[in-house]
Motif scaffolding. Structure first.
Motif, mmCIF file in Angstrom:
data_model
loop_
_atom_site.group_PDB
_atom_site.id
_atom_site.type_symbol
_atom_site.label_atom_id
_atom_site.label_comp_id
_atom_site.label_asym_id
_atom_site.label_seq_id
_atom_site.Cartn_x
_atom_site.Cartn_y
_atom_site.Cartn_z
ATOM 1 N N THR A 92 0.827 -1.210 0.000
ATOM 2 C CA THR A 92 0.000 0.000 0.000
ATOM 3 C C THR A 92 0.860 1.259 0.000
ATOM 4 N N LEU A 93 1.874 1.305 0.857
ATOM 5 C CA LEU A 93 2.762 2.477 0.883
ATOM 6 C C LEU A 93 3.508 2.643 -0.429
ATOM 7 N N HIS A 97 3.534 5.921 -2.860
ATOM 8 C CA HIS A 97 4.709 6.591 -3.416
ATOM 9 C C HIS A 97 4.625 6.692 -4.929
ATOM 10 N N TRP A 98 4.042 5.672 -5.573
ATOM 11 C CA TRP A 98 3.877 5.712 -7.022
ATOM 12 C C TRP A 98 2.982 6.877 -7.431
ATOM 13 N N ILE A 99 1.868 7.040 -6.741
ATOM 14 C CA ILE A 99 0.959 8.141 -7.048
ATOM 15 C C ILE A 99 1.665 9.481 -6.844
ATOM 16 N N VAL A 295 10.744 2.742 -5.496
ATOM 17 C CA VAL A 295 9.981 3.966 -5.747
ATOM 18 C C VAL A 295 9.978 4.870 -4.524
ATOM 19 N N GLY A 296 9.917 4.301 -3.320
ATOM 20 C CA GLY A 296 9.967 5.126 -2.113
ATOM 21 C C GLY A 296 11.311 5.820 -1.958
ATOM 22 N N ILE A 297 12.394 5.087 -2.249
ATOM 23 C CA ILE A 297 13.737 5.681 -2.171
ATOM 24 C C ILE A 297 13.894 6.774 -3.227
ATOM 25 N N TYR A 298 13.362 6.536 -4.415
ATOM 26 C CA TYR A 298 13.517 7.531 -5.482
ATOM 27 C C TYR A 298 12.716 8.795 -5.178
#
Length: 307
Positions: A92-93, A97-99, A295-298
């Motif tokens: 979910t997280l 992050h993608w959105i 994606v979260g790191i980016y």
């Protein structure tokens, strides 16, 4: 003489087959809706939203009945709680992050995807070529086995996914770094070609299409030439190429770790694929598992770069 097969056939024909009772758990019903809503929660409310949903999922996992109305064992309840919590915090997280990334920048989204997917491709090619050249030996893994820490890493990875090799991981990181360094330059060249064709630009088809959904020009590919991938957030490194290489190494390692997490989940569940939605790939998680951590790191790279 009537065989056991004949008896099963007669039972199926007469509708007397004993079905295994289906289990029902409220937490598995809540989870998809909670995950869908999480991607639209404002950033400042994300933590409290996750806390509330986590409490609901944990408590609802105790409402776990089968068709006969009998309760399920405590170990099954704990397993369900563990998996729903993992999905909430991990998947979910990640889509949250993608959105956030996709709404902020189209070019950053493409850049991150190509690094991660090329890391997957490099791992596959390096692993297969390494086995062909070195007679099915994992040459990088053999070198790591010479060190105590290396042996532990190799053993853990083999326990999670015996088919993966350290040679493949090395190739994946290598291709991911190459992509991170050189992709922006190719994107600039492609953009100039598309601009000359009238596809990208103030009056281009893509820009017009993007403006239908955003208050600003969503297609920001032209900003690449203005330093979108210079990563000023890590300005302690002077060379832009080295900054991109650092980004490529980190994202590639996150892609490998994300793939291992998905492999561990499927191995624990006794499944080969997470689903059958995508022919040749399996489920959505099989295609995007490498991006869940990356994606979260980016997003942190992009936020630091903009600050």
């Amino acid at each position: 003489m009537i065989t056991a097969t004949d008896k099963k056939t007669d039972e199926k024909r007469n509708g007397n087959v004993k079905r295994k009772p289906k289990n029902f758990c409220i937490s598995t019903t809540i989870f998809p809706f909670a995950s869908f809503l999480a991607v639209y929660v404002p950033d400042k409310c994300t933590t409290i939203y996750l806390s509330i949903v986590a409490a609901m999922l944990y408590l609802s996992s105790y409402v776990y009945l089968n068709e006969n109305g009998t309760t399920i064992s405590q170990s099954t309840i704990q397993s369900m709680s563990r998996h729903t919590m993992h999905g909430l915090l991990y998947i979910t997280l990640s889509f949250h992050h993608w959105i956030r990334l996709s709404s902020q920048s189209f070019c950053h989204t493409i850049y991150m995807l190509f690094i991660v997917w090329n890391c997957d491709t490099g791992s596959l090619l390096a692993g297969r070529i390494g086995k062909m050249i070195f007679s099915s030996r994992d040459i990088v893994g053999d070198l790591m086995m010479a060190f105590a820490s290396g042996r532990q890493i190799v053993k853990i990875i083999k326990r999670i996914s015996p088919s993966k090799s350290m040679t493949g991981f090395g190739g994946g990181i290598g291709l991911g770094v190459v992509t991170a360094i050189y992709l922006p330059e190719y994107m600039i060249k492609i953009t100039s070609i598309l601009t000359s064709w009238g596809i990208v630009g103030d009056e281009g088809i893509i820009s017009i299409f993007g403006s239908m959904f955003q208050d600003y020009d969503y297609v920001d590919i032209q900003s690449i030439a203005n330093g979108s991938f210079d990563f000023d957030g890590i300005s302690f490194v002077k060379s832009i190429a080295i900054r991109r290489a650092i980004c490529g190494i980190i994202l590639s390692c996150c892609a490998i770790l994300g793939d291992l997490v998905e492999s561990a989940v499927k191995r624990n569940a006794g499944k080969k694929d997470s689903g059958k939605l995508l022919p040749g790939h399996g489920g959505i998680c099989d295609r995007f598992d490498s991006t869940f951590l990356a994606v979260g790191i980016y997003v942190l790279f992009v936020v630091c770069d903009d600050s």
